[in-house]
Scaffold this motif. Structure first.
Motif, PDB file in Angstrom:
ATOM      1  N   GLN A 134      12.113   1.935  -3.861  1.00  0.00           N
ATOM      2  CA  GLN A 134      11.538   1.076  -4.890  1.00  0.00           C
ATOM      3  C   GLN A 134      11.138  -0.280  -4.311  1.00  0.00           C
ATOM      4  O   GLN A 134      10.080  -0.806  -4.614  1.00  0.00           O
ATOM      5  N   LEU A 135      12.040  -0.792  -3.487  1.00  0.00           N
ATOM      6  CA  LEU A 135      11.814  -2.110  -2.905  1.00  0.00           C
ATOM      7  C   LEU A 135      10.472  -2.182  -2.188  1.00  0.00           C
ATOM      8  O   LEU A 135       9.673  -3.091  -2.423  1.00  0.00           O
ATOM      9  N   VAL A 136      10.209  -1.220  -1.326  1.00  0.00           N
ATOM     10  CA  VAL A 136       8.994  -1.319  -0.522  1.00  0.00           C
ATOM     11  C   VAL A 136       7.730  -1.089  -1.349  1.00  0.00           C
ATOM     12  O   VAL A 136       6.642  -1.466  -0.924  1.00  0.00           O
ATOM     13  N   TYR A 137       7.871  -0.489  -2.514  1.00  0.00           N
ATOM     14  CA  TYR A 137       6.698  -0.390  -3.392  1.00  0.00           C
ATOM     15  C   TYR A 137       6.135  -1.782  -3.676  1.00  0.00           C
ATOM     16  O   TYR A 137       4.917  -1.963  -3.714  1.00  0.00           O
ATOM     17  N   TYR A 138       7.005  -2.728  -3.860  1.00  0.00           N
ATOM     18  CA  TYR A 138       6.571  -4.069  -4.279  1.00  0.00           C
ATOM     19  C   TYR A 138       6.122  -4.943  -3.112  1.00  0.00           C
ATOM     20  O   TYR A 138       5.714  -6.080  -3.319  1.00  0.00           O
ATOM     21  N   LEU A 139       6.219  -4.428  -1.891  1.00  0.00           N
ATOM     22  CA  LEU A 139       5.862  -5.260  -0.727  1.00  0.00           C
ATOM     23  C   LEU A 139       4.370  -5.163  -0.410  1.00  0.00           C
ATOM     24  O   LEU A 139       3.741  -4.177  -0.607  1.00  0.00           O
TER      25      LEU A 139
END
Lengths: 205, 205
Positions: A200-205
């Motif tokens: 999920q985290l890297v989706y927002y990067l």
DNA sequence: CAGTGTGAAGATGTTCACAGCG
DNA sequence: CGCTGTGAACATCTTCACACTG
């Protein structure tokens, strides 16, 4: 005191309020306003007041909330004024980290039993807890009246382990395996899914 | 393809869809319906269709979704078709468990650097990664162009470590410390809070 | 009069129900 | 005919705004 249903988001935030209160108490603060609270936790102050009002009228108008009284009340609401013994299954990387983890308040949460299927581990003692054979887990936790189980085994055996724990009488499970567990309705589940968090985290990067 | 904003709950579920798809692909399934999907994940089937439709029309009416194509598409959406190097700070219980954790797909996520402040640990090699001095973290991760940081230090030093990581150029943080971090807007945060999970869990028991 | 407690409005997310396509 | 895609209805959670009180 209201009789309304309490949103699970409110329950989600109670531990954060509690942590904040404990810090304030340590600093000698006797009161805190919803405004101050909301600044510290990045919330809306109305949110704080609404959350707290679900459990009764704790605030004093013009003053705020008494830190000590509120902290103690939240502990009672969350069932933290008793000791929860936990049984850990899977003494691998994560499992052994949990056994020696110092982040728990041991007056509330303590891993008192550990299980694995690896004969090399069985019989060993880690941080005062002896690793037992996983095949005995149902009987042993029933004997010791343990109501919380921690699953720290690979995904492939998580469901099986969950069933053994449920059979032994646990009513709450903390699952570190990246799997969806199929559980009886009366068993509560908390999932800690590190890979999912990263994805999920890297989706927002 | 819609231009609507995507609910974060949808992003939350994508990793679960992906996991489910990978399992199906392994089993040789070529297609899956939203109904089948929803059964496996305990969701409503309309939810599944709506989630997937945010990113385009992947489904074939009367058939369902192509497992391989959908999995690959979700990977692209989540930014999982690249390699994410991660810098770990804090090689204690949890930190060292993460270094040797086998649950990550190493083609996507890999801990390539580790830092601690304990001189006893600095210089040691764990699972192929040398532990470096935490005071060098900003420079070192900038050098190696690492964009993801993992904080596995005690709560008391988490904020300081977060700032060092941000200074070194990370844009995403995975925080295991039970603290609220104050971060620049453009840095994304994922929080893994074991104590909080337990505290919520026992509320429901 | 500062700060709570709370209806009402607003925002966000979920489920229904069905038109329409392969 | 089966299953997707999606407006509309519903449910849930958050924020506003203000009456009221210690």
């Amino acid at each position: 005191m209201k009789e309304r249903r309490i949103p699970k988001e409110t329950i989600d935030r109670l531990p954060l309020y509690l942590r904040c209160l404990d810090k304030l108490i340590e600093q000698g603060e006797e009161n805190i306003s919803s405004e101050n609270f909301s600044n510290r936790l990045n919330l809306n102050s109305a949110q704080v007041r609404k959350d707290l009002s679900y459990f009764g009228d704790f605030g004093k108008r013009g003053v705020g909330y008494e830190t000590k009284k509120l902290a103690s009340k939240i502990r009672t609401i969350l069932n933290l004024d008793q000791k929860w013994k936990m049984a850990l299954v899977g003494v691998g990387n994560i499992g052994s980290a949990l056994l020696t983890y110092s982040g728990f308040d041991r007056r509330v949460f303590e891993v008192t039993m550990a299980f694995d299927r690896n004969p090399q581990l069985i019989g060993q003692e880690i941080d005062g807890v002896e690793v037992e054979d996983v095949s005995t887990v149902s009987d042993r936790i029933a004997e010791e009246n343990v109501k919380l189980g921690i699953i720290a085994v690979p995904a492939s055996s998580a469901q099986k382990v969950a069933e053994m724990l449920v059979k032994g009488g646990v009513t709450g499970l903390l699952n570190f395996a990246p799997t969806l567990l199929d559980l009886p309705e009366d068993v509560q589940l908390a999932q800690v899914d590190i890979t999912k968090e990263l994805e999920q985290l890297v989706y927002y990067l």
